[in-house]
Design an enzyme around this catalytic site. Structure first.
Site, PDB file in Angstrom:
ATOM      1  N   GLU A 113     -65.044  23.030  -8.765  1.00 30.53           N
ATOM      2  CA  GLU A 113     -64.910  22.949  -7.316  1.00 30.53           C
ATOM      3  C   GLU A 113     -66.229  22.485  -6.711  1.00 30.53           C
ATOM      4  O   GLU A 113     -67.296  22.981  -7.103  1.00 30.53           O
ATOM      5  CB  GLU A 113     -64.566  24.354  -6.778  1.00 30.53           C
ATOM      6  CG  GLU A 113     -64.290  24.424  -5.296  1.00 30.53           C
ATOM      7  CD  GLU A 113     -64.100  25.876  -4.823  1.00 30.53           C
ATOM      8  OE1 GLU A 113     -64.841  26.757  -5.304  1.00 30.53           O
ATOM      9  OE2 GLU A 113     -63.227  26.107  -3.984  1.00 30.53           O
ATOM     10  N   HIS A 137     -69.446  22.288  -4.604  1.00 24.06           N
ATOM     11  CA  HIS A 137     -70.281  23.338  -4.014  1.00 24.06           C
ATOM     12  C   HIS A 137     -71.400  22.714  -3.195  1.00 24.06           C
ATOM     13  O   HIS A 137     -72.567  23.097  -3.323  1.00 24.06           O
ATOM     14  CB  HIS A 137     -70.847  24.253  -5.101  1.00 24.06           C
ATOM     15  CG  HIS A 137     -69.904  25.370  -5.482  1.00 24.06           C
ATOM     16  ND1 HIS A 137     -68.754  25.143  -6.200  1.00 24.06           N
ATOM     17  CD2 HIS A 137     -69.909  26.706  -5.212  1.00 24.06           C
ATOM     18  CE1 HIS A 137     -68.115  26.303  -6.376  1.00 24.06           C
ATOM     19  NE2 HIS A 137     -68.787  27.257  -5.783  1.00 24.06           N
ATOM     20  N   ASP A 171     -68.785  28.288 -10.196  1.00 22.86           N
ATOM     21  CA  ASP A 171     -67.866  29.431 -10.332  1.00 22.86           C
ATOM     22  C   ASP A 171     -67.574  29.783 -11.789  1.00 22.86           C
ATOM     23  O   ASP A 171     -66.956  30.820 -12.067  1.00 22.86           O
ATOM     24  CB  ASP A 171     -66.534  29.143  -9.611  1.00 22.86           C
ATOM     25  CG  ASP A 171     -66.712  29.084  -8.104  1.00 22.86           C
ATOM     26  OD1 ASP A 171     -67.841  29.291  -7.619  1.00 22.86           O
ATOM     27  OD2 ASP A 171     -65.712  28.819  -7.405  1.00 22.86           O
ATOM     28  N   GLU A 187     -60.149  32.133  -5.032  1.00 27.54           N
ATOM     29  CA  GLU A 187     -58.742  31.718  -4.990  1.00 27.54           C
ATOM     30  C   GLU A 187     -57.954  32.124  -6.234  1.00 27.54           C
ATOM     31  O   GLU A 187     -56.719  32.084  -6.240  1.00 27.54           O
ATOM     32  CB  GLU A 187     -58.644  30.201  -4.788  1.00 27.54           C
ATOM     33  CG  GLU A 187     -59.021  29.722  -3.396  1.00 27.54           C
ATOM     34  CD  GLU A 187     -60.522  29.515  -3.190  1.00 27.54           C
ATOM     35  OE1 GLU A 187     -61.326  30.112  -3.935  1.00 27.54           O
ATOM     36  OE2 GLU A 187     -60.890  28.754  -2.279  1.00 27.54           O
ATOM     37  N   GLU A 192     -74.260  32.317  -3.691  1.00 35.22           N
ATOM     38  CA  GLU A 192     -74.137  31.502  -4.902  1.00 35.22           C
ATOM     39  C   GLU A 192     -75.410  30.711  -5.175  1.00 35.22           C
ATOM     40  O   GLU A 192     -75.832  30.567  -6.335  1.00 35.22           O
ATOM     41  CB  GLU A 192     -72.948  30.536  -4.776  1.00 35.22           C
ATOM     42  CG  GLU A 192     -71.606  31.235  -4.870  1.00 35.22           C
ATOM     43  CD  GLU A 192     -70.437  30.271  -4.738  1.00 35.22           C
ATOM     44  OE1 GLU A 192     -69.495  30.395  -5.522  1.00 35.22           O
ATOM     45  OE2 GLU A 192     -70.467  29.398  -3.840  1.00 35.22           O
TER      46      GLU A 192
HETATM   47 ZN   LIG Z   1     -68.129  29.190  -5.740  1.00 33.79          ZN
END
Ligand SMILES: [Zn+2]
Length: 259
Positions: free
Chosen positions: A35, A37, A46, A123, A183
């Site tokens: 994903e 970032h 992640d 998610e 993060e």
């Molecule tokens: Zn993330």
């Protein structure tokens, strides 16, 4: 001499078999996503973070770390920018659920009776639970009813005192932390060579109406892809977060698997 690694797949099978056959050694399964970032971090944040949490925790609770799930459920606009963004590469919910169910059943076949899903992608949450539920149901049908599975997302271990220390100007909430201080700080502490803070875009926290629209409206997501600014991230904050999360996860797994 037996091979030694906390990473299950780095072991030859006889060594792995000897460790897991009697069901006493827990398996930690990191689960993330590919994903975007933002402009300043790689797309597998992640995955990198839960793998590192799992590695550190495994040594303290006598667990093994399984190969991670590197793809996850679709990015949601209000927690990951949205699945329309370039680079973000996701699975349908049914695919993720089926893959998780299969992997859990395989570990059970090896003798494993204690599993923890270490989640790094918001998610995934409900799909993890569904995969576990289907696996446990099918395992019960084949007479295996002594499995215990712990599901956790590392950010849930960050307590209020730490939040106050890390966000002196107010906490935006975990949902819009995507690519933000949490993060980015953890990545600075763990994988600094992959963070390019000078490329980070400073912007006000994303704000969304209290409903969703499909297909998503790209203008709702800040153009850089992060949902809050990472500019206040630091390696020191990352180390604080790392310690709080690792300690919390170790305590939780000791309670559930050894208590
Ligand atoms: Zn993330």
């Amino acid at each position: 001499m037996p091979a030694d690694s906390v990473f299950a797949a780095e072991l030859p099978w006889p060594d792995y078999d000897a460790k897991v056959r009697d069901g006493s050694v827990p398996i930690l399964i990191p689960i993330g996503s590919m994903e975007q970032h933002g402009h300043h971090m790689p797309m597998h944040v992640d995955v990198l973070l839960p793998v590192e949490f799992a590695r550190r925790v495994a040594g303290q609770v006598g667990a093994l770390v399984a190969p991670p799930f590197t793809y996850g459920y679709k990015s949601h606009q209000k927690s990951g920018g949205g699945n329309h963004l370039p680079g973000t590469t996701s699975l349908d919910g049914a695919t993720l659920v089926a893959a998780l169910r299969d992997v859990i059943k395989e570990f059970a076949r090896h003798g494993v009776r204690k599993i923890s899903l270490v989640n790094g992608h918001f998610e995934n949450s409900w799909f993890i639970i569904e995969g576990i539920d289907l696996a446990l149901r099918e395992l019960r049908w084949s007479g295996i009813d002594d499995m215990k599975i712990v599901v956790l997302s590392y950010w849930d271990f960050v307590d209020k005192a730490t939040i106050a220390k890390l966000y002196p100007d107010g906490f935006p909430g975990w949902d819009i932390e995507h690519g933000g201080v949490l993060e980015t700080s953890l990545m600075l502490a763990l994988h600094p060579h992959m963070v390019h803070l000078e490329r980070a875009i400073d912007h006000p926290p994303a704000s969304f109406p209290p409903y969703d629209v499909y297909p998503p409206k790209p203008e709702w997501t800040p153009q850089c892809g992060t949902l809050s600014s990472p500019k206040q991230a630091s390696e020191e904050k990352g180390r604080i977060l790392l310690n709080v999360c690792v300690d919390g996860i170790v305590k939780a797994l000791r309670t559930e698997f050894q208590g």
